[in-house]
Design an enzyme around this catalytic site. Structure first.
Site, PDB file in Angstrom:
ATOM      1  N   TYR A 213      48.003  37.297  41.684  1.00  0.00           N
ATOM      2  CA  TYR A 213      48.851  37.205  40.498  1.00  0.00           C
ATOM      3  C   TYR A 213      50.107  36.433  40.876  1.00  0.00           C
ATOM      4  O   TYR A 213      50.713  36.689  41.919  1.00  0.00           O
ATOM      5  CB  TYR A 213      49.236  38.609  40.026  1.00  0.00           C
ATOM      6  CG  TYR A 213      50.176  38.628  38.840  1.00  0.00           C
ATOM      7  CD1 TYR A 213      49.765  38.180  37.587  1.00  0.00           C
ATOM      8  CD2 TYR A 213      51.484  39.103  38.970  1.00  0.00           C
ATOM      9  CE1 TYR A 213      50.627  38.196  36.501  1.00  0.00           C
ATOM     10  CE2 TYR A 213      52.351  39.127  37.885  1.00  0.00           C
ATOM     11  CZ  TYR A 213      51.917  38.674  36.656  1.00  0.00           C
ATOM     12  OH  TYR A 213      52.770  38.695  35.584  1.00  0.00           O
TER      13      TYR A 213
ATOM     14  N   ASP B 262      53.061  31.848  47.823  1.00  0.00           N
ATOM     15  CA  ASP B 262      53.821  32.721  46.925  1.00  0.00           C
ATOM     16  C   ASP B 262      54.207  33.983  47.692  1.00  0.00           C
ATOM     17  O   ASP B 262      53.371  34.834  47.994  1.00  0.00           O
ATOM     18  CB  ASP B 262      52.961  33.053  45.694  1.00  0.00           C
ATOM     19  CG  ASP B 262      53.684  33.957  44.708  1.00  0.00           C
ATOM     20  OD1 ASP B 262      54.797  34.428  45.017  1.00  0.00           O
ATOM     21  OD2 ASP B 262      53.117  34.197  43.615  1.00  0.00           O
TER      22      ASP B 262
ATOM     23  N   LYS C 215      61.779  39.535  43.884  1.00  0.00           N
ATOM     24  CA  LYS C 215      61.810  40.951  44.269  1.00  0.00           C
ATOM     25  C   LYS C 215      62.938  41.277  45.262  1.00  0.00           C
ATOM     26  O   LYS C 215      64.084  41.387  44.855  1.00  0.00           O
ATOM     27  CB  LYS C 215      60.430  41.382  44.772  1.00  0.00           C
ATOM     28  CG  LYS C 215      59.377  41.237  43.627  1.00  0.00           C
ATOM     29  CD  LYS C 215      58.074  41.899  43.931  1.00  0.00           C
ATOM     30  CE  LYS C 215      57.014  41.589  42.896  1.00  0.00           C
ATOM     31  NZ  LYS C 215      56.847  42.556  41.829  1.00  0.00           N
TER      32      LYS C 215
HETATM   33  C1  LIG Z   1      53.030  37.467  44.182  1.00  0.00           C
HETATM   34  C2  LIG Z   1      53.774  37.455  42.880  1.00  0.00           C
HETATM   35  N1  LIG Z   1      54.147  36.289  42.332  1.00  0.00           N
HETATM   36  C3  LIG Z   1      54.831  36.228  41.187  1.00  0.00           C
HETATM   37  C4  LIG Z   1      55.158  37.374  40.497  1.00  0.00           C
HETATM   38  C5  LIG Z   1      55.925  37.296  39.213  1.00  0.00           C
HETATM   39  O1  LIG Z   1      57.205  37.773  39.396  1.00  0.00           O
HETATM   40  P1  LIG Z   1      58.067  38.321  38.143  1.00  0.00           P
HETATM   41  O2  LIG Z   1      57.419  39.600  37.714  1.00  0.00           O
HETATM   42  O3  LIG Z   1      59.448  38.485  38.692  1.00  0.00           O
HETATM   43  O4  LIG Z   1      57.997  37.260  37.083  1.00  0.00           O
HETATM   44  C6  LIG Z   1      54.788  38.622  41.021  1.00  0.00           C
HETATM   45  C7  LIG Z   1      55.114  39.866  40.306  1.00  0.00           C
HETATM   46  O5  LIG Z   1      54.674  40.930  40.612  1.00  0.00           O
HETATM   47  C8  LIG Z   1      54.081  38.660  42.240  1.00  0.00           C
HETATM   48  O6  LIG Z   1      53.698  39.828  42.791  1.00  0.00           O
END
Ligand SMILES: Cc1ncc(COP(=O)(O)O)c(C=O)c1O
Length: 435
Positions: free
Chosen positions: A143, A238, A270
């Site tokens: 995700y 990511d 985060k």
């Molecule tokens: C690996 C990863 N990338 C991107 C995101 C998206 O981040 P946000 O919820 O701050 O938009 C998340 C959210 O859980 C994530 O775990």
């Protein structure tokens, strides 16, 4: 534990907000029941609006590495608030936070944004602008936020172009995305062999946590970096979830720094926001130079680099020392081991998978979960019973079988013992519900 106030607030919430929540997984849809409305957090603990207390194993889905309401973070935030909340100008804290990120990771330049979704969306736009190509490769079960082109999933088979998994995402957008099984080198090779000259980038969770914890097989990220390099595509790692959490330099500190490779672009969020909306993307100086105002790829944000969010993030990162990571790792190991022992004693088929302090339990017969197709075979009924038994005993787990469990440096021995005490009865509940 009775929760009439949460019930009442959930009814009010549903009357004004779709599903009563502002992010879907909070709604308890996967486990049933009323989501608890939290009123306060302190250290390892959350207190709901009915006054029930829980040891928090969600930690805001990752950010709260230091625990809730850390005194130094609160002091930095209070001081920042007293100076005003947003100016729409450069500020010194943004520079210091960017320097802290550059100091801990291989990125040469970094741009601050407000959410992980914004970070991955911007990184993909930049990769497309830099390469002049459109196609994006991602893995099933990873995700990256709710970016149109990343909300695609594939049927079975190699190198399948995605179909959108949500109404509202144009097929044309999903059709620019190739979705592959995680940890599958031959699928990656086949996709690049067939479409290599059209691929702008491959994006992957540096160590997936959004299908449960599914670490990369040894050398997998290095293989991805090298495959991208050979085909002139960018490798986007990511680290929104893993960044500054699984080590002081995130997952890259665990594999890339040791093996000697560097992603072209990285995304963060985060932990680096310390519980506030702050995120970032960064990478090679020549790629980042394509970004507005230095280059032609447009990207902007009214609240990007917000002074309160950056004060919280900077303070959190400065406090995230080796001792903090050692404690969080130890707490994760203790809770993970105790959970697996309790489930084994109750005869519940399960598998603990961990990557330093991120871990999850799969309710499965499988001896390894390398990808989403295997993760999806879990016995969710057993998880559901386990989750509610833990909740009733004052332990707040992620309300889904497909999420990582998070702990913090504020999880002291009392909080850990509270979790350990709840496990045997929860394991029995899971045994009673197992398929
Ligand atoms: C690996 C990863 N990338 C991107 C995101 C998206 O981040 P946000 O919820 O701050 O938009 C998340 C959210 O859980 C994530 O775990």
């Amino acid at each position: 534990m009775p929760h009439p106030e949460s019930d009442a607030w959930f009814a009010r919430a549903r009357a004004v907000t779709p599903g009563g929540v502002n992010s879907p997984v909070r709604a308890f849809a996967a486990v049933g029941g009323t989501p608890r409305f939290m009123a306060a957090g302190e250290g390892a603990w959350l207190r709901d609006v009915d006054g029930n207390e829980y040891v928090d194993l969600v930690c805001s889905w990752g950010p709260m590495l230091l625990g809730h309401a850390h005194a130094d973070v609160l002091a930095a935030v209070s001081a920042a608030v007293a100076r005003g909340t947003s100016y729409g100008t450069p500020t010194t804290t943004e520079v210091e936070l960017a320097e802290e990120i550059v100091g801990r990771t291989p990125v040469e330049r970094v741009r601050l944004v407000s959410s992980g979704t914004e970070a991955t969306m911007s990184a993909i736009r930049l990769a497309r602008g830099f390469t002049g190509r459109d196609v994006v490769v991602k893995f099933a079960g990873c995700y990256h936020g709710h970016v149109d082109s990343l909300l695609a999933s594939a049927g079975s088979g190699l190198a399948t172009f995605g179909v959108s998994t949500t109404p509202g995402v144009p097929e044309a957008s999903a059709a620019q995305t190739i979705v592959l099984p995680y940890n599958d080198r031959s699928a990656v090779e086949a996709a690049f062999a067939e479409h290599g000259d059209r691929i702008a980038c491959l994006i992957t969770e540096a160590s997936p946590g959004n299908m449960g914890v599914v670490p990369p097989e040894p050398g997998f990220n290095a293989f991805l970096a090298e495959t991208c390099r050979r085909h002139g595509a960018l490798f986007v790692s990511d680290e929104v979830m893993t960044g500054f959490r699984v080590s002081r330099s995130g997952q890259w500190g665990i594999d890339g720094a040791v093996e000697g490779w560097v992603p072209d672009l990285m995304t963060f969020g985060k932990v680096m926001g310390g519980g506030f909306p702050a995120a970032a993307f960064g990478g090679r100086a020549d790629v980042m130079a394509m970004l507005s105002p230095e280059g032609p790829v447009y990207q902007a944000g009214t609240l990007s680099g917000n002074p309160i969010a950056t004060a919280a993030g900077l303070t959190t990162l400065r406090l995230a020392t080796d001792e903090v990571y050692a404690r969080v790792d130890e707490v994760a190991r203790t809770i993970g081991t105790a959970a697996t022992e309790a489930l084994a004693a109750a005869g519940v088929p399960h598998l603990l998978q961990a990557n330093s302090n991120m871990f999850s339990i799969f309710f499965t017969d499988a001896t390894a979960v390398p990808d989403y197709a295997t993760a999806a075979l879990q016995d969710v009924a057993a998880f559901k019973a386990f989750f509610h038994a833990m909740l009733d005993r004052g332990v707040y787990l992620p309300p889904s079988a497909f999420e990582a469990w998070f702990c913090s440096a504020a999880h002291d021995d009392r909080a850990v013992q509270h979790v350990l005490d709840a496990l045997p009865a929860a394991a029995e509940a899971a045994a009673g519900a197992a398929a």
